[in-house]
Scaffold this motif. Sequence first.
Motif, PDB file in Angstrom:
ATOM      1  N   THR A 153       0.824  -1.199   0.000  1.00  0.00           N
ATOM      2  CA  THR A 153       0.000   0.000   0.000  1.00  0.00           C
ATOM      3  C   THR A 153       0.859   1.249   0.000  1.00  0.00           C
ATOM      4  OG1 THR A 153      -1.508   1.320   1.322  1.00  0.00           O
ATOM      5  CG2 THR A 153      -0.252  -0.333   2.464  1.00  0.00           C
ATOM      6  N   ARG A 154       0.295   2.312  -0.491  1.00  0.00           N
ATOM      7  CA  ARG A 154       1.056   3.547  -0.556  1.00  0.00           C
ATOM      8  C   ARG A 154       0.904   4.387   0.715  1.00  0.00           C
ATOM      9  NH1 ARG A 154      -0.999   6.242  -5.551  1.00  0.00           N
ATOM     10  NH2 ARG A 154      -2.290   4.410  -5.723  1.00  0.00           N
ATOM     11  N   VAL A 155      -0.112   4.055   1.520  1.00  0.00           N
ATOM     12  CA  VAL A 155      -0.286   4.785   2.774  1.00  0.00           C
ATOM     13  C   VAL A 155       0.716   4.259   3.784  1.00  0.00           C
ATOM     14  CG1 VAL A 155      -1.958   5.427   4.539  1.00  0.00           C
ATOM     15  CG2 VAL A 155      -2.732   4.810   2.260  1.00  0.00           C
ATOM     16  N   PRO A 156       1.506   5.140   4.397  1.00  0.00           N
ATOM     17  CA  PRO A 156       2.471   4.623   5.370  1.00  0.00           C
ATOM     18  C   PRO A 156       1.762   4.031   6.585  1.00  0.00           C
ATOM     19  CG  PRO A 156       2.492   7.018   5.347  1.00  0.00           C
ATOM     20  CD  PRO A 156       1.584   6.588   4.257  1.00  0.00           C
ATOM     21  N   ILE A 157       2.203   2.840   6.986  1.00  0.00           N
ATOM     22  CA  ILE A 157       1.606   2.185   8.141  1.00  0.00           C
ATOM     23  C   ILE A 157       2.643   2.132   9.234  1.00  0.00           C
ATOM     24  CG2 ILE A 157       0.661   0.028   8.996  1.00  0.00           C
ATOM     25  CD1 ILE A 157      -0.013  -0.420   5.925  1.00  0.00           C
ATOM     26  N   GLN A 158       2.241   2.462  10.432  1.00  0.00           N
ATOM     27  CA  GLN A 158       3.215   2.442  11.522  1.00  0.00           C
ATOM     28  C   GLN A 158       3.381   1.026  12.018  1.00  0.00           C
ATOM     29  OE1 GLN A 158       0.398   4.812  12.976  1.00  0.00           O
ATOM     30  NE2 GLN A 158       0.891   6.141  11.275  1.00  0.00           N
ATOM     31  N   ARG A 159       4.625   0.571  11.996  1.00  0.00           N
ATOM     32  CA  ARG A 159       4.909  -0.782  12.435  1.00  0.00           C
ATOM     33  C   ARG A 159       5.005  -0.826  13.958  1.00  0.00           C
ATOM     34  NH1 ARG A 159      10.197  -2.817   9.993  1.00  0.00           N
ATOM     35  NH2 ARG A 159       9.151  -2.225   8.088  1.00  0.00           N
ATOM     36  N   ASP A 160       4.671  -1.972  14.536  1.00  0.00           N
ATOM     37  CA  ASP A 160       4.800  -2.180  15.984  1.00  0.00           C
ATOM     38  C   ASP A 160       4.068  -1.142  16.814  1.00  0.00           C
ATOM     39  OD1 ASP A 160       6.192  -4.491  15.887  1.00  0.00           O
ATOM     40  OD2 ASP A 160       8.156  -3.538  15.898  1.00  0.00           O
ATOM     41  N   THR A 161       3.001  -0.615  16.299  1.00  0.00           N
ATOM     42  CA  THR A 161       2.212   0.277  17.135  1.00  0.00           C
ATOM     43  C   THR A 161       0.901  -0.418  17.420  1.00  0.00           C
ATOM     44  OG1 THR A 161       1.103   1.340  15.296  1.00  0.00           O
ATOM     45  CG2 THR A 161       3.150   2.303  16.018  1.00  0.00           C
ATOM     46  N   GLY A 162       0.326  -0.071  18.544  1.00  0.00           N
ATOM     47  CA  GLY A 162      -0.989  -0.613  18.859  1.00  0.00           C
ATOM     48  C   GLY A 162      -1.998   0.492  18.667  1.00  0.00           C
ATOM     49  N   ASP A 163      -3.029   0.449  19.475  1.00  0.00           N
ATOM     50  CA  ASP A 163      -4.022   1.513  19.385  1.00  0.00           C
ATOM     51  C   ASP A 163      -3.775   2.573  20.446  1.00  0.00           C
ATOM     52  OD1 ASP A 163      -5.511   0.199  17.313  1.00  0.00           O
ATOM     53  OD2 ASP A 163      -6.115  -1.241  18.834  1.00  0.00           O
ATOM     54  N   PHE A 164      -2.718   2.380  21.245  1.00  0.00           N
ATOM     55  CA  PHE A 164      -2.419   3.332  22.325  1.00  0.00           C
ATOM     56  C   PHE A 164      -1.914   4.626  21.714  1.00  0.00           C
ATOM     57  CE2 PHE A 164       0.620   4.224  26.090  1.00  0.00           C
ATOM     58  CZ  PHE A 164      -0.285   5.106  26.638  1.00  0.00           C
ATOM     59  N   ARG A 165      -2.725   5.659  21.766  1.00  0.00           N
ATOM     60  CA  ARG A 165      -2.337   6.913  21.140  1.00  0.00           C
ATOM     61  C   ARG A 165      -3.200   8.063  21.594  1.00  0.00           C
ATOM     62  NH1 ARG A 165      -1.899   6.154  15.498  1.00  0.00           N
ATOM     63  NH2 ARG A 165      -1.515   3.977  15.926  1.00  0.00           N
ATOM     64  N   LEU A 166      -2.714   9.271  21.324  1.00  0.00           N
ATOM     65  CA  LEU A 166      -3.497  10.470  21.591  1.00  0.00           C
ATOM     66  C   LEU A 166      -3.938  11.043  20.250  1.00  0.00           C
ATOM     67  CD1 LEU A 166      -2.847  13.327  24.020  1.00  0.00           C
ATOM     68  CD2 LEU A 166      -2.993  13.893  21.609  1.00  0.00           C
ATOM     69  N   LEU A 167      -5.195  11.418  20.167  1.00  0.00           N
ATOM     70  CA  LEU A 167      -5.726  11.991  18.933  1.00  0.00           C
ATOM     71  C   LEU A 167      -6.237  13.390  19.198  1.00  0.00           C
ATOM     72  CD1 LEU A 167      -7.756   8.831  18.039  1.00  0.00           C
ATOM     73  CD2 LEU A 167      -5.786   9.635  16.741  1.00  0.00           C
ATOM     74  N   SER A 168      -5.906  14.309  18.323  1.00  0.00           N
ATOM     75  CA  SER A 168      -6.412  15.667  18.479  1.00  0.00           C
ATOM     76  C   SER A 168      -7.873  15.698  18.068  1.00  0.00           C
ATOM     77  CB  SER A 168      -5.615  16.612  17.594  1.00  0.00           C
ATOM     78  OG  SER A 168      -5.929  16.343  16.240  1.00  0.00           O
TER      79      SER A 168
END
Length: 334
Positions: A153-168
Amino acid sequence: MTEPGARPTVCIMIPAYNEEESLPVLMPRLTALADSLTGYDFTFFFVDDGSSDNTLEEIARFAEHEPRAAYLSLSRNFGKEIAMAAGIDHVDADAMVIIDADLQDPPELIGQMLEAWHEGYDDVYARRAARRGETWFKKTTSRIFYRMLQRTTRVPIQRDTGDFRLLSRRALEALRRFRESERYTKGMFSLVGFRKKEILFDRDPRAAGTTKWRISNLVDLAIEGVTSFTTAPLRISTYVGMVVSLFAFIYLLIILVRTIFGISHLSGYPSLMAVILFLGGVQLLSLGVIGEYVGRTFLESKQRPLYFVSLFHASNDAVNLGVRNRPQERRQAR
Ligand code: UDP
Ligand code: MG
């Protein structure tokens, strides 16, 4: 962000399925963290994903004397992807943090995430530097999976990340507009775009209980990840088909020429069998791949509601700080 002078509102959203053992460990850590970060108005929003143990009772008890807590309970177990969608639908804060209930995601990282958010990042995600307490099998399969997905795919995917994140807020609003029922949320974070930043951390083993995932779930998620994100497998079967037919055609010409000039000796039942079986296999595989996509189209075309809420609770404080009981966003016509 908010009116001048007001503190930014940050909602910590916790999907929980049968987490009665982990929640009592998580809750004090969350409140301690929220108390230590004084510049923000925190809310804790628990999404009970139809747990069959005392998870909901645990949450309700916590919310009794914690005005910053709010919760909703889904009508049955829908799986983490849908539980997160439910959480995203009900939050209207300046920023939202998604965190697992089992303390594999250290809440203390939220401080760093907030700093990055102030620098102007919209999606601050934690990347696992080490994965303790997970089997070799899970680590390897997940690594191979990310690699493969990235290649197609052309969309960059973050490797080794889960769903733990902050979203604005704007990333949150963008995510809310994804209404597909077969969800692969990690892919959606990438599709949404905006400014992203990673924070490295060591992933701890679960605090208590066992993972609710089985290998079949992981395989399902992997297929979901691929089919909801890229049509490369369809392309691959086209290429395989093209290459195989090209060779078959050349071979046909060779046989023709040899027959015309009388140098043909007919034998080779085994090789014939091998070719037929191989082609049969390739065809079945391609059919399966196509079926996978057709099936998804079928499921999405029904436009079913993503989930049903059986219980919603939020104190007035929590409502003012951005946890709202609102009807599920209508699925948009496409
Ligand atoms: N979870 C959920 N619904 C499910 C399965 C899991 O809401 O059907 C939640 C679970 O309570 C936890 C998070 O999703 O907060 C991650 O689950 P788990 O730890 O089992 O997955 P892993 O960390 O092994 O990927
Ligand atoms: Mg876990």
